[in-house]
Design a protein around this motif. Structure first.
Motif, short mmCIF file in Angstrom:
data_model
loop_
_atom_site.label_atom_id
_atom_site.label_comp_id
_atom_site.label_asym_id
_atom_site.label_seq_id
_atom_site.Cartn_x
_atom_site.Cartn_y
_atom_site.Cartn_z
N HIS A 1 5.39 -0.43 -4.67
CA HIS A 1 4.21 0.24 -4.12
C HIS A 1 3.04 0.17 -5.09
O HIS A 1 3.23 0.00 -6.31
N LYS A 2 1.84 0.30 -4.56
CA LYS A 2 0.63 0.24 -5.38
C LYS A 2 0.60 1.36 -6.43
O LYS A 2 0.03 1.20 -7.51
N MET B 1 1.41 11.29 4.45
CA MET B 1 1.78 10.24 5.40
C MET B 1 1.76 8.86 4.76
O MET B 1 2.17 7.88 5.38
N ASP B 2 1.28 8.79 3.54
CA ASP B 2 1.22 7.51 2.83
C ASP B 2 2.15 7.51 1.62
O ASP B 2 2.05 6.64 0.75
N THR B 3 3.03 8.53 1.54
CA THR B 3 3.92 8.69 0.39
C THR B 3 5.37 8.63 0.85
O THR B 3 5.76 9.28 1.83
N SER B 4 6.18 7.86 0.14
CA SER B 4 7.61 7.77 0.43
C SER B 4 8.39 8.31 -0.76
O SER B 4 8.06 8.00 -1.92
N ARG C 1 9.72 11.43 5.44
CA ARG C 1 9.14 10.69 4.32
C ARG C 1 10.20 10.34 3.27
O ARG C 1 9.88 9.90 2.18
N GLU D 1 0.83 -1.20 0.00
CA GLU D 1 0.00 0.00 0.00
C GLU D 1 0.87 1.26 0.00
O GLU D 1 2.00 1.25 0.49
N GLY D 2 0.33 2.33 -0.55
CA GLY D 2 1.02 3.61 -0.50
C GLY D 2 1.57 4.05 -1.85
O GLY D 2 1.38 3.37 -2.88
N THR D 3 2.21 5.20 -1.83
CA THR D 3 2.77 5.80 -3.04
C THR D 3 4.28 5.95 -2.90
O THR D 3 4.77 6.39 -1.86
N ASP E 1 -1.47 11.61 -0.22
CA ASP E 1 -1.51 11.65 1.23
C ASP E 1 -0.06 11.61 1.70
O ASP E 1 0.62 10.59 1.53
#
Length: 632
Positions: free
Chosen positions: A511-512, A575-578, A622, A483-485, A573
């Motif tokens: 990642h997705k 907090m959902d992105t690296s 991040r 999950e995530g970006t 998002d």
């Protein structure tokens, strides 16, 4: 109400006069404080010019026509037409000239070298301006109270150190006072000039160029030496062009033609008139034309004016450094924005402290403004000469002007500029060596960085894996997708980022949603938001994303993410992105490229450059950095 226009934005006449007043404080500080030392240095005993009324008339005539030809004719009416989307300055002019040159050609390389060297010489100007300006102002204490003469250098150092210490707080508050103070300064110069012209109105005859020509014919060799000092009336002329993007052409032209130029002319003619009446005033023509009762107030006002002039060139150094970083000539540095409202107000700590050390060293080493004058002219005239050459390219190749007109105009301006430059070359042994040495060192560092980056990019491209077939194969047999970006920052969207290869090798996940982000800097000052992003879908929720910024802008990942959502519906998002970055370690080798010692220098510069995460304003928590070694 009438409308006036600066850049591309129209505004009311009331706003026009507000901007014109602000321009007085920022643009004209350097050239506006030249009366403190220009005529004094022109009559320096070292030149051996016999003092006589004819010499006074001749030198004043030279000052007058230097200002008229170089500032009014060359810069105000011709060079300032060469704007790069409203921006001016030697790097903007270089970018404009390069548009018509074939990329990678010798001609393009020559134009680039000229522009970079001009920028390096501007840094020499930035070091000398605060030192000579504040020193010459504080030296007024010697006239008012000779007993305090030995305090001149300490007071100068205190003022300059204080000036550099407050840079981190920004200039927005102090800047509001700059315009009114400089307006009062120029009016004071004009009134002082008128007061002295009344004593000897015959000085006004020096407007006739005959006196300049007669002086140069009678004292041919000495006049050539004096020409190296006359150029001091032109110090700061590049600021008219460099600050065009901040204020627009019309406010700068208006301020020059209707306030600055008349007041400066009156002041210089007033100094000349006082010399005709009182030859002893040659030791300090500016302060000795001031009535005794106004001497202390003029010392204070002069000091304020020189601090403002120094602030203007320091801010210009920050701006030029930012442009040079984005154009690829300077390693990434930490840049702080000191104003939420004005995008151009920035602070570069590394440059600030380097300038402070150099300026303090210069004051301590040279001790007097007379000594510094020799170091000043070389930087100014070199930049003037380079501007003329680049302007010729723009006139002919960009504007398509008649070649005969261009040849006639540029030949005249080139002869004038080269005369000033050649005269200043004679001052190299007396202090001019400093700015030449500083300019050459900076030029070498900038070109080493640029060449190293090009070499590194070529190595990465040659050894890189083509992206599209790699992604096709990867999606055909994908690893485990989490999950995530994932955003992979890359300098080349045609090849697989090293950070991705390391991530797949060690973590064996994908990642997705994946973005390959390339941030580019175009040779224009600003890029419109509707032209900033391009997005290409590669299948499997994998995208190529390109983001473009102008060389006057601040590359910011937050801006990219916001626009990507607005224009393409791709929400982020945080907090959902690296963000995945490759942290390269440069290893000098004997492979074809630069000399090994230059590769070692480039490796050191690369290792000490600001992190991409800081430069692109990526949240530290991040960021995932994956190291790799690159042989050069």
């Amino acid at each position: 109400m009438s409308n006036t226009q600066t850049g591309n934005a129209p505004f009311s006449s009331a706003r026009f006069h507000v901007i014109t007043l602000a321009a007085l404080g920022v643009v004209f500080g350097d050239i506006g404080t030249s009366p403190l030392y220009a005529l004094k240095e022109s009559f320096s005993p070292d030149h051996g010019i016999p003092f006589s009324p004819a010499s006074v008339m001749g030198i004043i005539s030279m000052l007058f026509w230097s200002i008229m030809v170089v500032v009014t004719l060359k810069y105000i009416y011709f060079v300032m037409r060469a704007d790069n989307n409203g921006e001016g300055g030697v790097l903007a002019l270089m970018a404009l000239a390069l548009r018509t040159a074939k990329s990678g050609s010798r001609w393009a390389h020559f134009l680039m070298m000229l522009g970079v060297f001009g920028a390096c010489m501007f840094y020499g100007d930035v070091v000398i301006t605060p030192a000579i300006s504040v020193l010459s102002a504080v030296e007024g204490i010697e006239i008012a109270t000779p007993a305090f003469a030995h305090f001149v250098v300490p007071i100068t150092l205190l003022i300059l150190i204080g000036l550099f210490l407050i840079q981190k707080h920004g200039t927005s508050v102090v800047g509001k006072l700059f315009g009114p103070v400089m307006f009062f300064w120029f009016i004071s110069l004009g009134l002082l000039g008128l007061f002295n012209i009344v004593k000897a109105p015959a000085i006004l005859a020096a407007i006739n160029p005959y006196y300049a020509v007669a002086f140069m014919v009678e004292h041919a060799k000495l006049a050539f030496v004096v020409l190296g000092s006359v150029v001091l009336v032109l110090t700061g002329v590049e600021a008219l062009y460099a600050d065009m993007g901040h204020f627009g052409i019309r406010p700068i032209r208006f301020a020059w033609l209707y306030t600055v130029m008349p007041c400066l002319m009156l002041c210089y003619f007033g100094q000349g008139a006082n010399l005709l009446v009182n030859p002893a005033a040659v030791s300090n023509p500016f302060y000795l034309m001031v009535p005794d009762v106004l001497l202390i107030p003029m010392v204070v006002l002069s000091t304020l004016a020189t601090v403002i002039a120094s602030q203007a060139v320091i801010s210009g150094a920050f701006s030029l450094t930012s442009q040079a970083i984005l154009l690829g000539f300077v390693p990434r540095m930490r840049i702080l924005h000191t104003s939420e409202d004005e995008r151009g107000q920035i602070y570069v700590p590394v440059i600030n402290w380097m300038l402070l050390i150099l300026v303090v060293a210069v004051v301590v080493a040279f001790k007097k403004s007379d000594n510094l004058a020799a170091a000043y002219g070389v930087a100014v005239t070199a930049t003037m000469l380079i501007t003329t050459i680049l302007a010729a390219v723009v006139m002919r190749n960009v504007w398509k002007w008649n070649p005969y007109l261009v040849a006639l105009l540029i030949s005249f301006l080139f002869i004038v500029d080269f005369g000033f430059f050649a005269a200043n070359l004679m001052k190299i042994p007396d202090g001019g060596w400093f700015t030449v040495m500083l300019g050459v060192i900076l030029f070498f560092l900038l070109i080493t960085w640029y060449s190293g980056r090009m070499l590194l990019r070529a190595r990465t491209k040659d050894e890189g894996i083509p992206l599209e077939p790699f992604i096709e194969g990867l999606l055909a047999h994908p690893p485990y997708r989490v999950e995530g970006t994932a955003v992979f920052l890359t300098g080349n969207v045609e090849t697989v980022p090293v950070a991705m290869l390391h991530n797949l090798k060690h973590n064996r996940i994908l990642h997705k949603r994946v973005f390959f982000l390339k941030i580019s800097v175009w040779d224009v000052p600003y890029v419109a938001d509707d032209k900033r992003l391009t997005l290409k879908e590669m299948g499997g929720n994998v995208f190529q994303l390109r983001a473009a910024f102008g060389f006057k802008e601040d590359p910011d990942v937050h801006t990219v993410m916001t626009l990507c959502n607005t224009q393409f519906g791709q929400e982020f998002d945080l907090m959902d992105t690296s963000f995945f970055l490759a942290r390269d370690t440069i290893v000098p080798s004997k492979l074809p490229g630069m000399w090994e010692w230059r590769e070692k220098l480039f490796a050191w510069m690369y290792a000490n450059a600001a992190k991409p995460s800081d430069f692109f304003h990526i949240p530290v928590n991040r960021v995932v950095e994956l190291g790799t070694k690159v042989e050069m």
